[in-house]
Every structure is written in C-alpha cells, then in structure tokens.
Design a protein around this motif. Structure first.
Motif, mmCIF file in Angstrom:
data_model
loop_
_atom_site.group_PDB
_atom_site.id
_atom_site.type_symbol
_atom_site.label_atom_id
_atom_site.label_comp_id
_atom_site.label_asym_id
_atom_site.label_seq_id
_atom_site.Cartn_x
_atom_site.Cartn_y
_atom_site.Cartn_z
ATOM 1 N N PRO A 174 0.712 -1.090 0.029
ATOM 2 C CA PRO A 174 0.056 -0.172 0.119
ATOM 3 C C PRO A 174 0.900 1.277 0.064
ATOM 4 O O PRO A 174 0.213 2.450 -0.294
ATOM 5 N N THR A 175 2.187 1.370 0.358
ATOM 6 C CA THR A 175 3.106 2.440 0.470
ATOM 7 C C THR A 175 4.359 1.869 -0.094
ATOM 8 O O THR A 175 4.535 0.909 -0.410
ATOM 9 N N GLY A 176 5.224 2.962 -0.150
ATOM 10 C CA GLY A 176 6.511 2.589 -0.435
ATOM 11 C C GLY A 176 7.014 3.039 -1.546
ATOM 12 O O GLY A 176 6.397 3.335 -2.558
ATOM 13 N N THR A 177 8.577 3.487 -1.493
ATOM 14 C CA THR A 177 9.059 4.015 -2.856
ATOM 15 C C THR A 177 10.005 3.200 -3.401
ATOM 16 O O THR A 177 10.047 2.103 -3.124
ATOM 17 N N HIS A 178 10.874 3.592 -4.470
ATOM 18 C CA HIS A 178 11.510 2.812 -5.242
ATOM 19 C C HIS A 178 12.995 2.700 -4.460
ATOM 20 O O HIS A 178 14.053 3.483 -4.846
ATOM 21 N N SER A 179 13.012 1.918 -3.453
ATOM 22 C CA SER A 179 14.506 1.863 -2.746
ATOM 23 C C SER A 179 14.580 0.768 -2.052
ATOM 24 O O SER A 179 13.919 -0.293 -1.945
ATOM 25 N N TRP A 180 15.725 0.631 -1.443
ATOM 26 C CA TRP A 180 16.358 -0.676 -1.149
ATOM 27 C C TRP A 180 15.716 -1.417 0.168
ATOM 28 O O TRP A 180 15.646 -2.763 0.154
ATOM 29 N N ARG A 181 15.403 -0.706 1.088
ATOM 30 C CA ARG A 181 14.583 -1.350 2.239
ATOM 31 C C ARG A 181 13.288 -2.031 1.904
ATOM 32 O O ARG A 181 13.138 -3.270 2.568
ATOM 33 N N TYR A 182 12.871 -1.612 0.755
ATOM 34 C CA TYR A 182 11.668 -2.378 0.487
ATOM 35 C C TYR A 182 12.080 -3.453 -0.223
ATOM 36 O O TYR A 182 11.296 -4.720 -0.109
ATOM 37 N N TRP A 183 12.861 -3.511 -1.049
ATOM 38 C CA TRP A 183 13.544 -4.667 -1.750
ATOM 39 C C TRP A 183 13.897 -5.699 -0.775
ATOM 40 O O TRP A 183 13.822 -6.844 -1.231
ATOM 41 N N GLN A 184 14.580 -5.281 0.148
ATOM 42 C CA GLN A 184 15.146 -6.480 1.019
ATOM 43 C C GLN A 184 14.084 -7.122 1.490
ATOM 44 O O GLN A 184 14.010 -8.218 1.584
ATOM 45 N N GLU A 185 12.884 -6.230 2.111
ATOM 46 C CA GLU A 185 11.478 -6.927 2.461
ATOM 47 C C GLU A 185 10.796 -7.843 1.588
ATOM 48 O O GLU A 185 10.409 -8.925 1.769
ATOM 49 N N ASP A 186 11.143 -7.580 0.174
ATOM 50 C CA ASP A 186 10.384 -8.178 -0.947
ATOM 51 C C ASP A 186 11.078 -9.657 -1.103
ATOM 52 O O ASP A 186 10.568 -10.407 -1.084
ATOM 53 N N LEU A 187 12.441 -9.351 -0.942
ATOM 54 C CA LEU A 187 13.126 -10.717 -1.118
ATOM 55 C C LEU A 187 13.081 -11.674 0.055
ATOM 56 O O LEU A 187 12.708 -12.808 -0.088
ATOM 57 N N HIS A 188 12.813 -11.127 1.353
ATOM 58 C CA HIS A 188 12.528 -12.137 2.274
ATOM 59 C C HIS A 188 10.947 -12.877 2.293
ATOM 60 O O HIS A 188 10.875 -13.905 2.467
ATOM 61 N N LYS A 189 10.062 -11.695 1.825
ATOM 62 C CA LYS A 189 8.755 -12.442 1.276
ATOM 63 C C LYS A 189 8.671 -13.438 0.334
ATOM 64 O O LYS A 189 8.047 -14.223 0.205
ATOM 65 N N SER A 190 9.654 -12.927 -0.717
ATOM 66 C CA SER A 190 9.392 -14.151 -1.749
ATOM 67 C C SER A 190 10.130 -15.246 -1.761
ATOM 68 O O SER A 190 10.101 -16.251 -2.475
ATOM 69 N N TRP A 191 11.039 -15.422 -0.549
ATOM 70 C CA TRP A 191 12.123 -16.524 -0.469
ATOM 71 C C TRP A 191 11.629 -17.881 -0.424
ATOM 72 O O TRP A 191 11.973 -18.828 -1.028
ATOM 73 N N PRO A 192 10.459 -18.016 0.349
ATOM 74 C CA PRO A 192 9.631 -19.305 0.453
ATOM 75 C C PRO A 192 9.303 -19.840 -0.851
ATOM 76 O O PRO A 192 9.525 -21.002 -0.945
ATOM 77 N N MET A 193 8.868 -18.757 -1.528
ATOM 78 C CA MET A 193 8.524 -19.274 -3.012
ATOM 79 C C MET A 193 9.757 -19.793 -3.847
ATOM 80 O O MET A 193 9.757 -20.939 -4.676
ATOM 81 N N LEU A 194 10.558 -18.874 -3.806
ATOM 82 C CA LEU A 194 11.888 -19.301 -4.535
ATOM 83 C C LEU A 194 12.453 -20.665 -4.141
ATOM 84 O O LEU A 194 13.082 -21.641 -4.631
ATOM 85 N N GLU A 195 12.645 -20.805 -2.756
ATOM 86 C CA GLU A 195 13.238 -21.980 -2.164
ATOM 87 C C GLU A 195 12.375 -23.184 -2.484
ATOM 88 O O GLU A 195 13.101 -24.211 -2.752
ATOM 89 N N GLU A 196 10.957 -23.283 -2.356
ATOM 90 C CA GLU A 196 10.353 -24.241 -2.834
ATOM 91 C C GLU A 196 10.445 -24.649 -4.129
ATOM 92 O O GLU A 196 10.716 -25.881 -4.710
ATOM 93 N N ALA A 197 10.790 -23.659 -5.141
ATOM 94 C CA ALA A 197 11.014 -24.053 -6.624
ATOM 95 C C ALA A 197 12.421 -24.651 -6.749
ATOM 96 O O ALA A 197 12.589 -25.438 -7.717
ATOM 97 N N LEU A 198 13.368 -24.209 -5.989
ATOM 98 C CA LEU A 198 14.765 -24.944 -6.194
ATOM 99 C C LEU A 198 14.928 -26.264 -5.599
ATOM 100 O O LEU A 198 16.092 -26.738 -5.741
ATOM 101 N N ARG A 199 14.028 -26.740 -5.013
ATOM 102 C CA ARG A 199 14.210 -27.973 -4.327
ATOM 103 C C ARG A 199 13.887 -29.281 -5.341
ATOM 104 O O ARG A 199 13.533 -29.006 -6.427
#
Length: 333
Positions: A308-333
């Motif tokens: 709902p909020t957020g600019t084009h910046s690294w702290r948000y992308w760090q959070e995005d990576l954390h959130k997406s990791w479970p999906m990435l991890e599952e696909a890599l198994r």
C-alpha cells in the motif's frame, strides 16, 4: 557505507552529460559477436569463508565480468543457485550485497547466491549493435548460456536455478526466463516495469538507457522497431507457464522506510527516495497492475504483492526478497 549521496550525484552527472552529448546512431555495419566458446573463471578472491569476488570472462562480450558470490551454508554439499540482479546502475554504486542484509539472511540457507556487477543501463539483454558508450552488451547470452556452467562447476551446482531483480532488472528477469524457457524454475521481480513496447514501457526503457549515455537504438532499434515487441515480456508471457512467479511493487506513497528513522538519519537518501523514488514507484505500480491483468487473462499463476505504500528503494526490496524467498526456495528443491 553511505551509498545514497554518490548515487544521487551519479544520476545528476549522467543526466547533465546526456543532455550535452549528441549520441550517435546505431552502427549500420555492426554484427553480432561469435558464439560463446571460451567463457571461464579467471579469478577468485575470498573476502571471507563464505563470500567470494569472482571474475568470469564472457566470450560473447569479450570482457571480464565481476561477480559477488555467497556460498551455500554447507559448501561441501551441492546447492541450487539464485541469481540476484541489481538495478539500472548495475550495482556499481550500491548492490544487493552493500544495501541489504543478504549475507545474514542467506547464512543458514543451502543456496549459492550470485550477484553480477555491471550492465548499467543494459536491461541485461543482447543488444543489436555495440554501443559507443556502453560497449558490447550480450547479457542474455552471458546469464543463460555462459555463466551457469561456470558457477555450477566451481560451486557444486545442482542445475536448479532461480533469478530475481529490482527496478530495471525486474523487467530483465522476465526477459531472461522467456529467452530460455524452463531454465529458471522461479523468477521474482521487485518494482519493475515488465511491458517494454507500449508508450509507458518505451519511455521507461529509453529514459534508463539514456541516463547512462547509451543509445537505445543500439539495443532493439528505434522505438517502434519490431524488436521492441519481440523483447516485450508481457507480450510473450505464455512462455512462462510452469515457472514460479513473484511480483511486488509499492505505490509511491511514502511508507515506513521513507522517514528519518527509516533511513537511519540519512537525509540525503531520504530526499532521493521522496523526490525520485516516489514517482519511479508510481510508474512501476502502474506497470505491475497491467502485468497482473495480463497474466490473469493467460491463466498463468503468479504471486503479486501490491504494497500500500513505499518508494523505489532498497529497504523495501530487502523486505520483498524475504517475502518471496519461501516461493523461490520451494521451486529450487
């Protein structure tokens, strides 16, 4: 290290140069380089037991490419590979390693993380012609054909790959996955603009390439050339069937990391996020809404996180990576 001031100065300096230079047209005599035959690791220096600076010679680009590699938690065991692409600056003035917590986040994870350094303004694609300023750009060939066997050989890869990228590279991960269907089991795009051939997409691509004094005609020809549509990931998204997909974007409305506390008192960084990062994220959000609709029409499953909020910046992308990791991890198994 304080990265935002240098990034801001770089943006302004390149903009000034781009405004003064008359950039030449594409070289009509340009020809593609020979097929890759001799890409190889030419150097490795360990910064710690788990972090290495690696140099790989690219046969297609005729140049050494710098990489930051985070070894898997147990280097003695085979591991899948996650490629993390930086944004428009190619990681020169701030990269995944410098700006986020990935060293700590991946410390206990059995995955090799590879961060290419370079490719500023290139869209990590294969350019039609060599550029007088940016040189030879054959990133699709490098990332999908040349680099993976080198990494798998040096770091005991399992053959399973995923790729994620921010901003400019949020477009590139889709292009790369479509150029080699099935090679990446999963892709993640954070604050990207995946459409490249519609008016907003053309304007975005042209602005990014020009910011680094490149000539966009050397990439896919002048806007309107059929190559723009041929390289538009949204138009060819049917090639992504079977690939796990994660897409995230903010809205440009200032959020928790767009405050003095959110930038740890770095007011120069905060100014950049509010003046530049906000409108950039507004555009990324508009692109992502259209991508969501496109994939839904094609009945291609994907996870979308519309923050709902957020600019084009690294702290948000760090959070995005954390959130997406479970999906990435599952696909890599």
């Amino acid at each position: 290290m304080n990265r935002a001031p240098r990034t801001l100065r770089t943006v302004l300096a390149v903009a000034a140069v781009a405004g003064c230079l008359s950039i030449s047209a594409a070289d009509a005599d340009g020809s593609p380089p020979p097929a890759p035959q001799d890409s190889r690791m030419t150097g490795i220096e360990y910064r710690s037991a788990r972090v290495a600076d690696v140099v790989v010679h690219s046969a297609s680009m005729h140049t050494p490419v710098q990489l930051r590699v985070l070894r898997a938690a147990d280097p003695a065991r085979p591991a899948p590979v996650l490629y993390l692409l930086n944004g428009a600056n190619g990681g020169v003035n701030g990269s995944w390693y410098d700006e986020t917590d990935i060293a700590q986040f991946f410390a206990d994870k059995q995955v090799t993380v590879v961060i290419p350094i370079g490719g500023a303004g290139s869209y990590f694609t294969d350019w039609r012609f060599d550029d007088p300023i940016l040189g030879r750009q054959r990133w699709t060939t490098f990332l999908t054909e040349e680099l993976p066997p080198v990494i798998d050989s040096a770091f005991s890869g399992t053959g399973a790959n995923a790729i994620a990228g921010i901003s400019m590279a949020g477009t590139s991960v889709f292009q790369l996955a479509e150029s080699a269907p099935g090679f990446y089991r999963a892709i993640a795009s954070y604050s990207g603009c995946v459409s490249t051939s519609d008016p907003l997409g053309q304007a975005t691509v042209t602005a990014v390439v020009t910011r680094f004094a490149g000539n966009v005609a050397n990439m896919w020809g002048p806007p309107g050339d059929p190559a723009w549509a041929a390289n538009d990931p949204a138009l060819h998204a049917d090639k992504l069937k079977g690939t796990a997909i994660y897409v995230s974007t903010g809205t440009g409305i200032p959020g928790p990391f767009d405050t003095p506390a959110g930038v740890k008192g770095d007011l120069t960084r905060l100014t950049w996020q509010l003046l530049f990062g906000s409108p950039l994220e507004v555009a990324a959000h508009a692109c992502t809404v259209r991508l969501h609709d496109r994939l839904r029409r094609l009945d291609i499953p994907a996870t979308f996180d519309f923050r709902p909020t957020g600019t084009h910046s690294w702290r948000y992308w760090q959070e995005d990576l954390h959130k997406s990791w479970p999906m990435l991890e599952e696909a890599l198994r």
